[in-house]
Design a protein around this motif. Structure first.
Motif, PDB file in Angstrom:
ATOM      1  N   ASN A 160      38.152  35.978  53.074  1.00 10.68           N
ATOM      2  CA  ASN A 160      39.450  35.561  51.945  1.00 10.68           C
ATOM      3  C   ASN A 160      39.118  34.201  51.746  1.00 10.68           C
ATOM      4  O   ASN A 160      39.182  33.638  50.038  1.00 10.68           O
ATOM      5  CB  ASN A 160      40.517  36.246  51.842  1.00 10.68           C
TER       6      ASN A 160
ATOM      7  N   ARG B  20      38.428  40.980  44.065  1.00 11.83           N
ATOM      8  CA  ARG B  20      39.119  41.487  45.026  1.00 11.83           C
ATOM      9  C   ARG B  20      40.196  41.641  44.745  1.00 11.83           C
ATOM     10  O   ARG B  20      40.737  40.828  44.552  1.00 11.83           O
ATOM     11  CB  ARG B  20      38.563  41.108  46.430  1.00 11.83           C
ATOM     12  N   PRO B  21      41.642  42.940  45.983  1.00 12.84           N
ATOM     13  CA  PRO B  21      42.782  42.235  45.533  1.00 12.84           C
ATOM     14  C   PRO B  21      43.032  41.932  46.721  1.00 12.84           C
ATOM     15  O   PRO B  21      42.348  41.534  47.627  1.00 12.84           O
ATOM     16  CB  PRO B  21      43.379  43.952  45.889  1.00 12.84           C
ATOM     17  N   MET B  22      44.293  40.808  46.271  1.00 16.48           N
ATOM     18  CA  MET B  22      44.404  39.477  47.092  1.00 16.48           C
ATOM     19  C   MET B  22      46.299  39.850  46.652  1.00 16.48           C
ATOM     20  O   MET B  22      46.328  39.546  45.463  1.00 16.48           O
ATOM     21  CB  MET B  22      44.069  38.567  47.284  1.00 16.48           C
ATOM     22  N   ASN B  23      47.043  39.250  47.341  1.00 19.59           N
ATOM     23  CA  ASN B  23      48.132  39.290  47.185  1.00 19.59           C
ATOM     24  C   ASN B  23      48.876  37.708  47.347  1.00 19.59           C
ATOM     25  O   ASN B  23      47.873  37.002  47.432  1.00 19.59           O
ATOM     26  CB  ASN B  23      49.789  39.759  48.560  1.00 19.59           C
ATOM     27  N   ARG B  24      49.238  37.282  46.536  1.00 21.17           N
ATOM     28  CA  ARG B  24      49.665  35.803  46.163  1.00 21.17           C
ATOM     29  C   ARG B  24      50.417  35.283  47.798  1.00 21.17           C
ATOM     30  O   ARG B  24      49.877  33.558  47.443  1.00 21.17           O
ATOM     31  CB  ARG B  24      51.418  35.609  44.794  1.00 21.17           C
TER      32      ARG B  24
ATOM     33  N   VAL C 150      40.393  35.754  41.497  1.00 25.27           N
ATOM     34  CA  VAL C 150      40.208  36.340  43.163  1.00 25.27           C
ATOM     35  C   VAL C 150      40.248  37.827  42.648  1.00 25.27           C
ATOM     36  O   VAL C 150      39.435  38.911  42.850  1.00 25.27           O
ATOM     37  CB  VAL C 150      41.171  36.097  43.617  1.00 25.27           C
ATOM     38  N   GLU C 151      41.168  38.441  41.621  1.00 18.24           N
ATOM     39  CA  GLU C 151      41.681  39.945  42.042  1.00 18.24           C
ATOM     40  C   GLU C 151      40.301  40.543  41.288  1.00 18.24           C
ATOM     41  O   GLU C 151      40.418  41.815  40.728  1.00 18.24           O
ATOM     42  CB  GLU C 151      42.689  40.217  41.392  1.00 18.24           C
ATOM     43  N   ARG C 152      39.966  39.853  40.140  1.00 17.36           N
ATOM     44  CA  ARG C 152      38.809  40.252  39.270  1.00 17.36           C
ATOM     45  C   ARG C 152      37.438  41.066  40.448  1.00 17.36           C
ATOM     46  O   ARG C 152      36.736  41.509  39.853  1.00 17.36           O
ATOM     47  CB  ARG C 152      37.278  39.165  38.348  1.00 17.36           C
TER      48      ARG C 152
ATOM     49  N   LEU D 203      44.355  33.118  41.314  1.00 11.93           N
ATOM     50  CA  LEU D 203      44.883  34.850  41.882  1.00 11.93           C
ATOM     51  C   LEU D 203      43.857  35.520  40.384  1.00 11.93           C
ATOM     52  O   LEU D 203      43.255  36.789  41.613  1.00 11.93           O
ATOM     53  CB  LEU D 203      46.220  34.963  41.795  1.00 11.93           C
ATOM     54  N   ALA D 204      43.910  35.304  39.815  1.00 13.74           N
ATOM     55  CA  ALA D 204      43.394  36.415  38.691  1.00 13.74           C
ATOM     56  C   ALA D 204      41.681  36.076  38.577  1.00 13.74           C
ATOM     57  O   ALA D 204      41.896  37.331  38.960  1.00 13.74           O
ATOM     58  CB  ALA D 204      44.083  35.285  36.778  1.00 13.74           C
TER      59      ALA D 204
END
Length: 161
Positions: A21, A49-53, A45-47, A42-43
């Motif tokens: 990460n 892999r999932p990642m919370n804020r 990264v999430e393309r 965040l947008a």
């Protein structure tokens, strides 16, 4: 944008573990042509892999704390994130458009006269200056163009000051 940086090496040399990460966030920041907000990061990264804020903010705090990444204040009271100065990435000023919110990196030599005066100041100022941030605020050329073509804007561009 700094495509010559060894991101794994930057993390390790600053005492950070090279987690997937951290490495992913650092690569996104380093390969961006302009500083990014946390929401933009965040947008992106999430393309892939999932990642919370919260995880993203912890990663950003650690990268900023180790001076791998700079937290750059924007004219809208938010922050953008870009690579900190390193051998492949010279310090440089930024331009923030107060109309659209975009921030762009300016050429490191674009404000050489100001930089020269700052160097003189740092030599005589009785304290250790660790960081200087130069940001110009105004309206970008795209927003100026829209303003000229949008009769409802009711505003005309100001003459250069």
């Amino acid at each position: 944008m700094c495509v010559n940086c060894d991101y794994e090496g930057l993390l390790k040399s600053n005492g950070l573990r090279c987690t997937p990460n951290r490495l992913h966030v650092l690569r996104i920041i380093g390969n961006s042509p302009s500083p990014l907000s946390a929401i933009e990061l965040l947008a992106t990264v999430e393309r892939s892999r999932p990642m919370n804020r919260v995880t993203l903010y912890r990663i950003l705090d650690s990268l900023v704390g180790c001076r791998i990444v700079d937290r750059i204040s924007a004219g809208d009271r938010s922050f953008r994130y870009g690579l900190a100065q390193n051998p492949n990435h010279p310090a440089h000023p930024h331009f923030f458009c107060t109309t659209c919110g975009n921030m762009v990196c300016l050429d490191p030599g674009s404000l050489e006269r100001v930089a020269s005066e700052l160097r003189k100041f740092r030599e005589t100022f009785p304290a250790l200056v660790e960081r200087v941030e130069i940001r110009l605020d105004g309206t970008c050329k795209n927003c100026l163009r829209k303003r000229k073509t949008d009769p409802e804007s009711g505003r005309t561009p100001r003459a250069a000051e």
